[in-house]
Design an enzyme around this catalytic site. Structure first.
Site, PDB file in Angstrom:
ATOM      1  CB  VAL A 100      -1.018   0.050   1.166  1.00  0.00           C
ATOM      2  CG1 VAL A 100      -1.965  -1.128   1.117  1.00  0.00           C
ATOM      3  CG2 VAL A 100      -0.349   0.146   2.512  1.00  0.00           C
TER       4      VAL A 100
ATOM      5  CB  SER B 102       1.895   0.113  10.143  1.00  0.00           C
ATOM      6  OG  SER B 102       2.964   0.390  11.048  1.00  0.00           O
TER       7      SER B 102
ATOM      8  CE1 TYR C  49       3.905   1.275  14.527  1.00  0.00           C
ATOM      9  CE2 TYR C  49       4.031   2.022  16.799  1.00  0.00           C
ATOM     10  CZ  TYR C  49       3.344   1.363  15.791  1.00  0.00           C
ATOM     11  OH  TYR C  49       2.103   0.811  16.039  1.00  0.00           O
TER      12      TYR C  49
ATOM     13  CE  LYS D 116       1.057   3.052  12.989  1.00  0.00           C
ATOM     14  NZ  LYS D 116      -0.102   2.564  12.230  1.00  0.00           N
TER      15      LYS D 116
HETATM   16  P1  NAD Z   1       0.810  -6.756  12.436  1.00  0.00           P
HETATM   17  O1  NAD Z   1       2.262  -6.570  12.192  1.00  0.00           O
HETATM   18  O2  NAD Z   1       0.353  -8.068  12.964  1.00  0.00           O
HETATM   19  O3  NAD Z   1      -0.026  -6.463  11.127  1.00  0.00           O
HETATM   20  C1  NAD Z   1       0.316  -5.473  10.217  1.00  0.00           C
HETATM   21  C2  NAD Z   1       0.034  -5.993   8.813  1.00  0.00           C
HETATM   22  O4  NAD Z   1       0.371  -4.951   7.863  1.00  0.00           O
HETATM   23  C3  NAD Z   1       0.865  -7.206   8.447  1.00  0.00           C
HETATM   24  O5  NAD Z   1       0.021  -8.222   7.924  1.00  0.00           O
HETATM   25  C4  NAD Z   1       1.835  -6.713   7.397  1.00  0.00           C
HETATM   26  O6  NAD Z   1       2.244  -7.722   6.490  1.00  0.00           O
HETATM   27  C5  NAD Z   1       1.029  -5.592   6.760  1.00  0.00           C
HETATM   28  N1  NAD Z   1       1.835  -4.569   6.072  1.00  0.00           N
HETATM   29  C6  NAD Z   1       2.921  -3.909   6.546  1.00  0.00           C
HETATM   30  N2  NAD Z   1       3.398  -3.056   5.613  1.00  0.00           N
HETATM   31  C7  NAD Z   1       2.583  -3.162   4.539  1.00  0.00           C
HETATM   32  C8  NAD Z   1       2.562  -2.556   3.261  1.00  0.00           C
HETATM   33  N3  NAD Z   1       3.482  -1.644   2.892  1.00  0.00           N
HETATM   34  N4  NAD Z   1       1.589  -2.897   2.388  1.00  0.00           N
HETATM   35  C9  NAD Z   1       0.645  -3.833   2.733  1.00  0.00           C
HETATM   36  N5  NAD Z   1       0.620  -4.450   3.932  1.00  0.00           N
HETATM   37  C10 NAD Z   1       1.587  -4.130   4.816  1.00  0.00           C
HETATM   38  O7  NAD Z   1       0.362  -5.569  13.415  1.00  0.00           O
HETATM   39  P2  NAD Z   1      -0.996  -5.389  14.234  1.00  0.00           P
HETATM   40  O8  NAD Z   1      -0.705  -5.574  15.662  1.00  0.00           O
HETATM   41  O9  NAD Z   1      -2.082  -6.150  13.595  1.00  0.00           O
HETATM   42  O10 NAD Z   1      -1.254  -3.833  14.014  1.00  0.00           O
HETATM   43  C11 NAD Z   1      -2.169  -3.352  13.023  1.00  0.00           C
HETATM   44  C12 NAD Z   1      -2.210  -1.840  13.063  1.00  0.00           C
HETATM   45  O11 NAD Z   1      -2.625  -1.376  14.350  1.00  0.00           O
HETATM   46  C13 NAD Z   1      -0.854  -1.179  12.788  1.00  0.00           C
HETATM   47  O12 NAD Z   1      -1.055  -0.037  11.995  1.00  0.00           O
HETATM   48  C14 NAD Z   1      -0.369  -0.791  14.156  1.00  0.00           C
HETATM   49  O13 NAD Z   1       0.492   0.314  14.112  1.00  0.00           O
HETATM   50  C15 NAD Z   1      -1.671  -0.473  14.875  1.00  0.00           C
HETATM   51  N6  NAD Z   1      -1.525  -0.643  16.327  1.00  0.00           N
HETATM   52  C16 NAD Z   1      -1.530  -1.895  16.862  1.00  0.00           C
HETATM   53  C17 NAD Z   1      -1.369  -2.043  18.235  1.00  0.00           C
HETATM   54  C18 NAD Z   1      -1.405  -3.388  18.874  1.00  0.00           C
HETATM   55  O14 NAD Z   1      -1.232  -3.466  20.099  1.00  0.00           O
HETATM   56  N7  NAD Z   1      -1.622  -4.479  18.177  1.00  0.00           N
HETATM   57  C19 NAD Z   1      -1.175  -0.917  19.061  1.00  0.00           C
HETATM   58  C20 NAD Z   1      -1.140   0.332  18.454  1.00  0.00           C
HETATM   59  C21 NAD Z   1      -1.340   0.459  17.087  1.00  0.00           C
END
Ligand code: NAD
Ligand code: UDP
Length: 320
Positions: A60, A82, A152, A156
């Protein structure tokens, strides 16, 4: 009428859980995008053959994404792509910046062209190592540009700036969720985040690795609660143009989490201490007053309950 929902990062921890949850509702067609950098197809096993789900392997961050004709039917966009674990976002820091800045701009551009609503998943890391406690959405944060977490945190934050601009310049319906630490057994066992590490270590009888003295705090939200919050953000018009914390307001020290994981798994693991990573936030807890007021949302699952669910599911996954 069928609604088309685009989910970026669909093969990741939160994205795959969101897709599975949304597919329980009638009248939804999901287009899931992922480059499989930290996510994997195993997370999509249950839904990959569902006729209301289409997976596209795509980056993306590339503007080519806007050439995909199927995306032009988008009614709603959840932008989750991300890496989220420090281990992963620090191993590919330039890609992390790209996805949070170019990737977010591309998804906002898609929302502008299709008139879709968009939820952007920002993070509690936007507050950096906070000096104000608990963190309200109005707190502007304490972030270091010169360190390993900056790729990060700062990207963000720039994603939030882009959301603000597309909202104010083009009237795009944008909602920004600042997500606080979320967990379940959906986290990879090698994810590196604390709950995944502690439970995996405890179940395998390995040392539970506490960084620093373990007195730093976090507030842990079970995945079902976080996903419910994100879906309400999409649904509620009052969330348009707003930044809202999504997290559990109950705060734990990391050492307490280590003992809890050890007790609940009845593990004989020892607790070992390791250097604290640079810029590791000392204290973190969301104020969720805004989420309560605008979304009528608050978490339901306690850490004890969520950890037990996580342990049970990890045991199955690891054949223990
Ligand atoms: P994750 O790493 O499990 O999932 C992220 C997904 O994004 C992965 O499947 C990865 O392959 C995909 N991805 C990364 N770069 C990409 C790109 N350029 N094009 C297409 N796909 C891409 O992380 P998560 O825990 O599921 O987090 C999801 C979102 O929520 C993120 O944006 C993260 O910053 C945010 N977030 C999560 C948490 C948490 O505790 N899980 C906390 C704060 C923010
Ligand atoms: N942590 C720890 N041991 C681990 C993994 C993490 O003590 O094996 C600590 C880490 O230093 C931080 C907290 O747990 O203080 C949460 O870390 P995580 O990587 O899960 O998330 P974040 O730091 O991004 O909140």
């Amino acid at each position: 009428m069928t609604k088309t929902v685009v989910i970026t990062g669909v093969a990741g921890f939160l994205g795959s859980y969101l897709a599975k949850t949304l597919l329980n509702t009638n009248g939804i067609f999901i287009i899931g995008l992922d480059n499989l950098s930290t996510g994997n197809m195993e997370n999509l096993q249950e839904i990959i053959h569902n006729s209301n789900f289409k997976f596209l392997k795509a980056d993306v961050s590339s503007s080519d994404i806007l050439q995909l004709v199927s995306l032009l039917s988008a009614d709603e966009i959840y932008h989750l792509a991300s890496p989220a674990s420090p281990k992963f976002y620090q191993s590919t820091p330039l890609d992390t910046i790209d996805v949070n800045i170019s990737g977010t701009k591309n998804m906002l551009e898609l929302a502008k062209r299709t008139n879709a609503k968009i939820v952007y998943t920002s993070t509690s890391e936007a507050y950096g190592d906070p000096e104000v406690h608990p963190q309200h959405e109005t707190y502007r944060g304490n972030v270091n540009t010169w360190g390993p977490r900056a790729c990060y945190d700062e990207s963000k934050r720039m994603g939030e700036v882009l959301c603000y601009l597309y909202h104010s310049l083009y009237n795009v319906s944008v909602k920004v969720a600042r997500i606080f630490n979320t967990y379940s057994a959906g986290l990879r066992n090698d994810d590196g985040r604390v709950i995944s590490n502690f439970v995996t270590q405890a179940l395998n009888g390995k040392d539970i690795t506490v960084y620093g003295d373990g007195l730093q705090t976090r507030s842990f939200c079970y995945v079902t609660d976080t996903i419910a919050g994100l879906m309400l953000m999409m649904e509620k018009d009052a969330a348009n143009g707003e930044i809202i914390n999504i997290g559990n307001p109950i705060e734990y020290t990391i050492i307490d989490v280590a003992y809890l994981a050890k007790d609940l798994t009845k593990s004989s693991s020892l607790i070992s201490f390791h250097p604290l990573p640079q810029d590791d936030p000392k204290q973190r807890r969301p104020s969720i007053e805004k989420a309560k007021k605008i979304l009528g949302w608050e978490p339901r699952i306690s850490l004890e309950k969520g950890l037990q669910l996580t342990i049970d599911a990890y045991k199955k996954k690891l054949n223990l």
